[in-house]
Design a protein around this motif. Structure first.
Motif, PDB file in Angstrom:
ATOM      1  N   LYS A 181       5.043  32.600  63.870  1.00 49.03           N
ATOM      2  CA  LYS A 181       5.054  33.511  62.539  1.00 49.03           C
ATOM      3  C   LYS A 181       5.986  33.105  61.611  1.00 49.03           C
ATOM      4  CE  LYS A 181       8.240  36.767  64.988  1.00 49.03           C
ATOM      5  NZ  LYS A 181       8.362  38.118  65.730  1.00 49.03           N
ATOM      6  N   ASP A 182       5.803  33.330  60.237  1.00 47.24           N
ATOM      7  CA  ASP A 182       6.684  33.098  59.233  1.00 47.24           C
ATOM      8  C   ASP A 182       7.397  34.196  59.314  1.00 47.24           C
ATOM      9  OD1 ASP A 182       5.934  30.175  58.081  1.00 47.24           O
ATOM     10  OD2 ASP A 182       4.221  31.370  57.815  1.00 47.24           O
ATOM     11  N   VAL A 183       8.917  34.220  59.050  1.00 47.62           N
ATOM     12  CA  VAL A 183       9.731  35.167  58.999  1.00 47.62           C
ATOM     13  C   VAL A 183      10.528  34.916  57.289  1.00 47.62           C
ATOM     14  CG1 VAL A 183      11.712  36.584  59.835  1.00 47.62           C
ATOM     15  CG2 VAL A 183      10.263  35.342  61.296  1.00 47.62           C
ATOM     16  N   TYR A 184      10.488  36.061  56.653  1.00 51.00           N
ATOM     17  CA  TYR A 184      11.111  36.284  55.235  1.00 51.00           C
ATOM     18  C   TYR A 184      12.234  37.066  55.329  1.00 51.00           C
ATOM     19  CZ  TYR A 184       6.442  34.234  53.994  1.00 51.00           C
ATOM     20  OH  TYR A 184       5.387  33.373  53.830  1.00 51.00           O
ATOM     21  N   LEU A 185      13.489  36.685  54.636  1.00 53.57           N
ATOM     22  CA  LEU A 185      14.606  37.683  54.627  1.00 53.57           C
ATOM     23  C   LEU A 185      14.132  38.155  52.864  1.00 53.57           C
ATOM     24  CD1 LEU A 185      17.470  35.238  55.503  1.00 53.57           C
ATOM     25  CD2 LEU A 185      16.374  36.860  56.959  1.00 53.57           C
ATOM     26  N   PHE A 186      14.830  39.429  53.052  1.00 49.02           N
ATOM     27  CA  PHE A 186      14.701  40.140  51.652  1.00 49.02           C
ATOM     28  C   PHE A 186      15.644  41.468  51.945  1.00 49.02           C
ATOM     29  CE2 PHE A 186      11.589  42.749  53.927  1.00 49.02           C
ATOM     30  CZ  PHE A 186      11.570  43.943  53.476  1.00 49.02           C
ATOM     31  N   ASN A 187      16.037  41.926  50.538  1.00 51.62           N
ATOM     32  CA  ASN A 187      16.746  43.058  50.524  1.00 51.62           C
ATOM     33  C   ASN A 187      16.247  43.943  49.184  1.00 51.62           C
ATOM     34  OD1 ASN A 187      18.020  41.660  48.499  1.00 51.62           O
ATOM     35  ND2 ASN A 187      20.037  42.137  48.925  1.00 51.62           N
ATOM     36  N   ILE A 188      16.643  45.095  49.141  1.00 53.54           N
ATOM     37  CA  ILE A 188      16.150  46.129  47.983  1.00 53.54           C
ATOM     38  C   ILE A 188      17.533  46.806  47.528  1.00 53.54           C
ATOM     39  CG2 ILE A 188      14.852  48.190  47.302  1.00 53.54           C
ATOM     40  CD1 ILE A 188      13.003  47.156  49.536  1.00 53.54           C
ATOM     41  N   ILE A 189      17.841  46.518  46.597  1.00 48.34           N
ATOM     42  CA  ILE A 189      18.877  47.420  45.859  1.00 48.34           C
ATOM     43  C   ILE A 189      18.238  48.498  44.954  1.00 48.34           C
ATOM     44  CG2 ILE A 189      21.069  47.342  44.520  1.00 48.34           C
ATOM     45  CD1 ILE A 189      21.519  44.549  45.663  1.00 48.34           C
ATOM     46  N   LYS A 190      18.774  49.959  45.099  1.00 47.05           N
ATOM     47  CA  LYS A 190      17.923  50.838  44.476  1.00 47.05           C
ATOM     48  C   LYS A 190      18.915  52.101  44.590  1.00 47.05           C
ATOM     49  CE  LYS A 190      14.232  49.580  42.678  1.00 47.05           C
ATOM     50  NZ  LYS A 190      13.861  49.213  41.422  1.00 47.05           N
ATOM     51  N   PRO A 191      19.140  53.281  43.580  1.00 46.62           N
ATOM     52  CA  PRO A 191      19.588  54.271  43.895  1.00 46.62           C
ATOM     53  C   PRO A 191      19.505  55.010  45.004  1.00 46.62           C
ATOM     54  CG  PRO A 191      18.536  54.138  41.702  1.00 46.62           C
ATOM     55  CD  PRO A 191      17.958  53.075  42.335  1.00 46.62           C
ATOM     56  N   ALA A 192      20.596  55.530  45.816  1.00 47.29           N
ATOM     57  CA  ALA A 192      20.499  56.288  46.988  1.00 47.29           C
ATOM     58  C   ALA A 192      19.201  57.157  46.914  1.00 47.29           C
ATOM     59  CB  ALA A 192      21.805  57.178  46.968  1.00 47.29           C
ATOM     60  N   GLY A 193      18.624  57.477  48.217  1.00 50.50           N
ATOM     61  CA  GLY A 193      17.298  58.216  48.308  1.00 50.50           C
ATOM     62  C   GLY A 193      16.721  57.858  49.344  1.00 50.50           C
ATOM     63  N   LYS A 194      15.375  58.405  49.458  1.00 53.57           N
ATOM     64  CA  LYS A 194      14.499  57.948  50.548  1.00 53.57           C
ATOM     65  C   LYS A 194      13.193  57.169  49.777  1.00 53.57           C
ATOM     66  CE  LYS A 194      15.628  61.501  53.925  1.00 53.57           C
ATOM     67  NZ  LYS A 194      15.279  62.524  54.897  1.00 53.57           N
ATOM     68  N   TYR A 195      12.914  56.358  50.683  1.00 54.58           N
ATOM     69  CA  TYR A 195      11.765  55.424  50.067  1.00 54.58           C
ATOM     70  C   TYR A 195      10.872  55.063  51.322  1.00 54.58           C
ATOM     71  CZ  TYR A 195      15.095  54.341  46.189  1.00 54.58           C
ATOM     72  OH  TYR A 195      15.984  54.294  45.202  1.00 54.58           O
ATOM     73  N   ARG A 196       9.763  54.787  50.783  1.00 64.10           N
ATOM     74  CA  ARG A 196       8.577  54.260  51.602  1.00 64.10           C
ATOM     75  C   ARG A 196       8.039  53.055  51.445  1.00 64.10           C
ATOM     76  NH1 ARG A 196       2.781  55.697  52.167  1.00 64.10           N
ATOM     77  NH2 ARG A 196       2.816  56.101  50.085  1.00 64.10           N
ATOM     78  N   ILE A 197       7.704  52.126  52.259  1.00 63.33           N
ATOM     79  CA  ILE A 197       6.955  50.931  52.179  1.00 63.33           C
ATOM     80  C   ILE A 197       5.642  51.396  52.371  1.00 63.33           C
ATOM     81  CG2 ILE A 197       6.640  48.555  52.841  1.00 63.33           C
ATOM     82  CD1 ILE A 197       9.527  48.430  53.482  1.00 63.33           C
ATOM     83  N   TYR A 198       4.699  51.334  51.396  1.00 62.19           N
ATOM     84  CA  TYR A 198       3.324  51.833  51.708  1.00 62.19           C
ATOM     85  C   TYR A 198       2.041  50.704  51.824  1.00 62.19           C
ATOM     86  CZ  TYR A 198       2.674  51.402  46.673  1.00 62.19           C
ATOM     87  OH  TYR A 198       2.815  50.799  45.444  1.00 62.19           O
ATOM     88  N   GLU A 199       2.384  49.520  51.443  1.00 64.90           N
ATOM     89  CA  GLU A 199       1.219  48.504  51.361  1.00 64.90           C
ATOM     90  C   GLU A 199       1.796  47.287  51.384  1.00 64.90           C
ATOM     91  OE1 GLU A 199      -2.467  49.229  48.955  1.00 64.90           O
ATOM     92  OE2 GLU A 199      -0.929  47.908  47.583  1.00 64.90           O
ATOM     93  N   LEU A 200       1.112  46.161  52.245  1.00 62.18           N
ATOM     94  CA  LEU A 200       1.165  44.884  51.846  1.00 62.18           C
ATOM     95  C   LEU A 200       0.089  44.211  51.147  1.00 62.18           C
ATOM     96  CD1 LEU A 200       2.837  42.224  52.274  1.00 62.18           C
ATOM     97  CD2 LEU A 200       1.329  41.706  54.265  1.00 62.18           C
ATOM     98  N   ASP A 201       0.266  43.697  49.921  1.00 63.97           N
ATOM     99  CA  ASP A 201      -0.881  43.197  48.976  1.00 63.97           C
ATOM    100  C   ASP A 201      -0.851  41.886  49.329  1.00 63.97           C
ATOM    101  OD1 ASP A 201      -3.192  43.557  47.313  1.00 63.97           O
ATOM    102  OD2 ASP A 201      -1.625  42.678  45.757  1.00 63.97           O
ATOM    103  N   ILE A 202      -2.108  41.321  49.670  1.00 63.31           N
ATOM    104  CA  ILE A 202      -2.318  39.899  49.882  1.00 63.31           C
ATOM    105  C   ILE A 202      -3.455  39.566  48.741  1.00 63.31           C
ATOM    106  CG2 ILE A 202      -3.074  38.211  51.317  1.00 63.31           C
ATOM    107  CD1 ILE A 202      -2.559  40.336  53.713  1.00 63.31           C
ATOM    108  N   PHE A 203      -2.973  38.297  48.209  1.00 60.02           N
ATOM    109  CA  PHE A 203      -4.123  37.812  47.173  1.00 60.02           C
ATOM    110  C   PHE A 203      -4.122  36.464  47.598  1.00 60.02           C
ATOM    111  CE2 PHE A 203      -4.772  35.247  43.394  1.00 60.02           C
ATOM    112  CZ  PHE A 203      -5.911  35.807  42.934  1.00 60.02           C
TER     113      PHE A 203
END
Length: 188
Positions: free
Chosen positions: A102-124
């Motif tokens: 498997k390929d492993v990618y590092l990432f981060n998300i900086i946003k205002p405080a709150g609850k979030y949801r990852i809802y989809e992986l889009d592949i083109f």
């Protein structure tokens, strides 16, 4: 003819091999004015295809988002092409590292405080001809909370693309080391 094919292969590899990884532009500064926090995570893809671009999409489900549509539009224009509002693009590149197959990618998300949801992986997928281009979506439902001024760890989002199976794996010890190698300011 052989020269033309060789030239196309070399330029194709350069083009696809140079797509930026999210880890090359990891952001580390959180704005106290915007009440921002950070989530750090990894994405691992099983049965990944070459010549496919991957985009992880997320949305805020509650929190301290701005109250003005005008401010939202200004914020959208400040984001760069890797960290658009609500998505993280992984391009055509191989991951930051390989673990088994498997390929492993590092990432981060900086946003205002709150609850979030990852809802989809889009592949083109694009192999160069119009007959072999398509979009493929893997539905996800991963919720997380961003806390003002804090760096939190989400985990490894492991996706089996063909079967649309997702697992959230706690790989914190491995990921702490990998994040420190790329950016020592991200400590969780």
């Amino acid at each position: 003819m052989k020269k033309a094919i060789l030239i196309l292969l070399v330029f194709g590899k350069l083009f696809w091999g140079c797509a930026p990884l999210p880890s090359t532009t990891l952001k580390t500064e959180m704005s106290s004015f915007k009440k921002e926090g950070m989530i750090a995570a990894t994405l691992s893809l099983e049965d990944k295809r070459m010549m496919s671009e991957y985009t992880l999409k997320y949305e805020q489900i509650n929190g301290t988002g701005s109250k003005s549509l005008f401010v939202d539009q200004l914020n959208l224009k400040k984001n760069d092409f890797v960290y658009n509002n609500g998505q993280v693009k992984f391009g055509y590149s191989a991951g930051d590292f390989k673990e088994g197959n498997k390929d492993v990618y590092l990432f981060n998300i900086i946003k205002p405080a709150g609850k979030y949801r990852i809802y989809e992986l889009d592949i083109f997928h694009n192999s160069g001809s119009q007959l072999n281009q398509y979009n493929y979506k893997v539905p996800l439902d991963i919720t997380f909370e961003i806390v003002e001024g804090k760096i939190s760890y989400l985990g490894e989002i492991n996706i089996f693309i063909k079967d649309k199976i997702t697992k959230l794996i706690n790989s914190i010890e491995r990921d702490r080391v990998k994040f420190r190698e790329i950016n020592p300011n991200i400590i969780f």
